[in-house]
Design an enzyme around this catalytic site. Structure first.
Site, PDB file in Angstrom:
ATOM      1  N   HIS A  38       0.999  -1.147  -0.125  1.00 52.39           N
ATOM      2  CA  HIS A  38      -0.086   0.033   0.055  1.00 52.39           C
ATOM      3  C   HIS A  38       0.916   1.260  -0.023  1.00 52.39           C
ATOM      4  O   HIS A  38       2.074   1.189   0.176  1.00 52.39           O
ATOM      5  CB  HIS A  38      -1.125  -0.170   1.092  1.00 52.39           C
ATOM      6  CG  HIS A  38      -0.372   0.157   2.610  1.00 52.39           C
ATOM      7  ND1 HIS A  38       0.208  -0.883   3.029  1.00 52.39           N
ATOM      8  CD2 HIS A  38      -0.468   1.172   3.367  1.00 52.39           C
ATOM      9  CE1 HIS A  38       0.670  -0.625   4.356  1.00 52.39           C
ATOM     10  NE2 HIS A  38       0.444   0.809   4.393  1.00 52.39           N
TER      11      HIS A  38
ATOM     12  N   HIS B 287       1.085   5.218   1.365  1.00 54.49           N
ATOM     13  CA  HIS B 287       0.292   6.409   2.081  1.00 54.49           C
ATOM     14  C   HIS B 287       1.112   7.755   1.549  1.00 54.49           C
ATOM     15  O   HIS B 287       2.291   8.080   1.161  1.00 54.49           O
ATOM     16  CB  HIS B 287       0.851   6.582   3.472  1.00 54.49           C
ATOM     17  CG  HIS B 287       0.146   5.341   4.424  1.00 54.49           C
ATOM     18  ND1 HIS B 287      -0.947   5.578   5.108  1.00 54.49           N
ATOM     19  CD2 HIS B 287       0.485   4.109   4.755  1.00 54.49           C
ATOM     20  CE1 HIS B 287      -1.450   4.772   5.814  1.00 54.49           C
ATOM     21  NE2 HIS B 287      -0.413   3.737   5.581  1.00 54.49           N
TER      22      HIS B 287
ATOM     23  N   TYR C 219       2.519   9.025  11.977  1.00 49.68           N
ATOM     24  CA  TYR C 219       1.760   7.665  11.308  1.00 49.68           C
ATOM     25  C   TYR C 219       2.389   7.061  10.155  1.00 49.68           C
ATOM     26  O   TYR C 219       2.646   6.151  10.021  1.00 49.68           O
ATOM     27  CB  TYR C 219       0.212   7.823  11.559  1.00 49.68           C
ATOM     28  CG  TYR C 219      -0.544   6.728  10.887  1.00 49.68           C
ATOM     29  CD1 TYR C 219      -0.423   5.507  11.615  1.00 49.68           C
ATOM     30  CD2 TYR C 219      -0.967   6.463   9.557  1.00 49.68           C
ATOM     31  CE1 TYR C 219      -1.117   4.221  11.041  1.00 49.68           C
ATOM     32  CE2 TYR C 219      -1.753   5.502   8.915  1.00 49.68           C
ATOM     33  CZ  TYR C 219      -1.726   4.315   9.870  1.00 49.68           C
ATOM     34  OH  TYR C 219      -2.101   3.283   9.231  1.00 49.68           O
TER      35      TYR C 219
ATOM     36  N   GLN D 251       5.269   3.733   9.433  1.00 49.04           N
ATOM     37  CA  GLN D 251       4.753   2.533   8.838  1.00 49.04           C
ATOM     38  C   GLN D 251       5.808   1.458   8.686  1.00 49.04           C
ATOM     39  O   GLN D 251       5.461   0.195   8.681  1.00 49.04           O
ATOM     40  CB  GLN D 251       4.119   2.986   7.344  1.00 49.04           C
ATOM     41  CG  GLN D 251       3.025   3.417   7.622  1.00 49.04           C
ATOM     42  CD  GLN D 251       1.976   2.528   7.850  1.00 49.04           C
ATOM     43  OE1 GLN D 251       1.726   1.720   7.268  1.00 49.04           O
ATOM     44  NE2 GLN D 251       1.141   3.090   9.005  1.00 49.04           N
TER      45      GLN D 251
END
Length: 130
Positions: free
Chosen positions: A62, A64, A124, A128
């Protein structure tokens, strides 16, 4: 604090979006050279769209992205352009990605970020990999 604001002739804005999206079937293909190339492609496309990347983290399955966006671009337009451009370029440069029917899923997450929570989102994203 002043430098956070985007100043134009008729507006002063602070629009930040936190985007998260995944490869099709959540395949862990965003590694090594592909991840590095994706970072470069996202940086280039954001410059073209007049967006600034505040934070970015590419995980194997994924992405971000926290960006500062102009007021004339809707979040769906930003995602459409980023995902379309990166899928086209990556699949052209890395033939093994053509085995997946499409690089990205059609879905994504988008959250707005205000002044108070921006640092929380940034930490955040940066954490990761830990």
């Amino acid at each position: 604090m002043q430098d956070k604001y985007r100043r134009r002739l008729t507006s002063v804005t602070l629009i930040r979006y936190h985007f998260v999206w995944i490869p099709a079937r959540r395949k862990k293909v965003l590694v090594g050279g592909i991840a590095e190339r994706l970072k470069q492609l996202l940086t280039d496309k954001c410059i073209e769209l007049d967006c600034s990347i505040v934070a970015m983290e590419i995980m194997p399955d994924h992405v971000h992205l926290l960006i500062d966006a102009p007021p004339n671009l809707a979040p769906d337009q930003i995602m459409f352009r980023l995902k379309g451009f990166t899928a086209f370029q990556l699949r052209k440069e890395y033939p093994q990605l053509k085995k997946i029917p499409s690089l990205w899923t059609r879905s994504y997450f988008c959250g707005t970020v205000g002044n108070a929570s921006e640092e929380t989102v940034r930490k955040y994203i940066e954490n990761q990999n830990t």
